[in-house]
Design a protein around this motif. Structure first.
Motif, short mmCIF file in Angstrom:
data_model
loop_
_atom_site.label_atom_id
_atom_site.label_comp_id
_atom_site.label_asym_id
_atom_site.label_seq_id
_atom_site.Cartn_x
_atom_site.Cartn_y
_atom_site.Cartn_z
N PHE A 10 9.12 8.06 3.15
CA PHE A 10 8.43 6.95 3.79
C PHE A 10 8.36 7.21 5.29
CE2 PHE A 10 9.59 5.33 -0.26
CZ PHE A 10 8.53 4.50 -0.59
N ILE A 11 7.16 7.08 5.85
CA ILE A 11 6.93 7.32 7.27
C ILE A 11 6.85 5.96 7.95
CG2 ILE A 11 5.38 8.34 8.97
CD1 ILE A 11 4.33 10.10 6.58
N GLU A 38 2.37 -5.05 -5.44
CA GLU A 38 1.29 -4.16 -5.04
C GLU A 38 -0.03 -4.90 -4.84
OE1 GLU A 38 1.08 -0.85 -7.74
OE2 GLU A 38 2.83 0.12 -6.85
N ALA A 39 -0.22 -6.01 -5.54
CA ALA A 39 -1.43 -6.82 -5.40
C ALA A 39 -1.34 -7.80 -4.23
CB ALA A 39 -1.70 -7.57 -6.69
N SER A 89 0.83 -1.21 0.00
CA SER A 89 0.00 0.00 0.00
C SER A 89 0.86 1.26 0.00
CB SER A 89 -0.98 0.01 1.18
OG SER A 89 -0.31 -0.09 2.40
N GLN A 90 2.01 1.24 0.66
CA GLN A 90 2.92 2.38 0.60
C GLN A 90 3.43 2.59 -0.83
OE1 GLN A 90 5.62 1.16 3.85
NE2 GLN A 90 5.49 3.29 4.51
N CYS A 91 3.71 1.52 -1.52
CA CYS A 91 4.19 1.62 -2.89
C CYS A 91 3.12 2.25 -3.78
CB CYS A 91 4.61 0.24 -3.40
SG CYS A 91 5.47 0.30 -4.99
N ARG A 92 1.87 1.77 -3.67
CA ARG A 92 0.77 2.32 -4.46
C ARG A 92 0.55 3.79 -4.13
NH1 ARG A 92 -1.57 -2.52 -2.81
NH2 ARG A 92 -2.84 -1.39 -1.30
N ALA A 93 0.57 4.12 -2.83
CA ALA A 93 0.34 5.50 -2.41
C ALA A 93 1.47 6.42 -2.87
CB ALA A 93 0.20 5.57 -0.88
N ALA A 94 2.69 5.93 -2.81
CA ALA A 94 3.84 6.73 -3.25
C ALA A 94 3.72 7.05 -4.74
CB ALA A 94 5.14 5.98 -2.97
N VAL A 150 3.31 7.42 3.60
CA VAL A 150 4.18 8.15 2.69
C VAL A 150 3.73 9.60 2.63
CG1 VAL A 150 4.78 6.19 1.22
CG2 VAL A 150 2.78 7.55 0.67
N ARG A 151 4.64 10.47 2.24
CA ARG A 151 4.33 11.88 2.03
C ARG A 151 5.34 12.44 1.06
NH1 ARG A 151 6.04 13.68 8.04
NH2 ARG A 151 8.27 13.31 7.81
#
Length: 75
Positions: A60-61, A35-36, A4-9, A70-71
């Motif tokens: 990455f947080i 990602e899946a 989910s961090q990868c998708r959000a990033a 992520v931000r």
């Protein structure tokens, strides 16, 4: 890095899986499967993905009680 961090990033910087694949030199199929939640890549592969995303301005947080995330890097 979690799937989910990868998708959000990628969403933060408007990158497709193709763009991340090119930038990280990781196969698109590997990124899609990660990602899946279908595959856990090697540590080196995750590092390559993370470095490409960080170079594009993603931070990455870590898990800190509120969940990992992520931000965008400031400035």
């Amino acid at each position: 890095m979690t799937p989910s961090q990868c998708r959000a990033a990628r969403a933060l910087i408007a990158w497709s899986q193709d763009h991340l694949a090119t930038s990280s030199k990781v196969a698109k199929a590997t990124i899609a499967n990660f990602e899946a939640g279908k595959r856990a890549p090697y540590d080196r592969t995750l590092l390559d993905l993370r470095q490409a995303l960080e170079a594009a301005g993603v931070e990455f947080i870590p898990e800190n009680g509120g969940g990992a995330g992520v931000r965008l890097r400031k400035g």
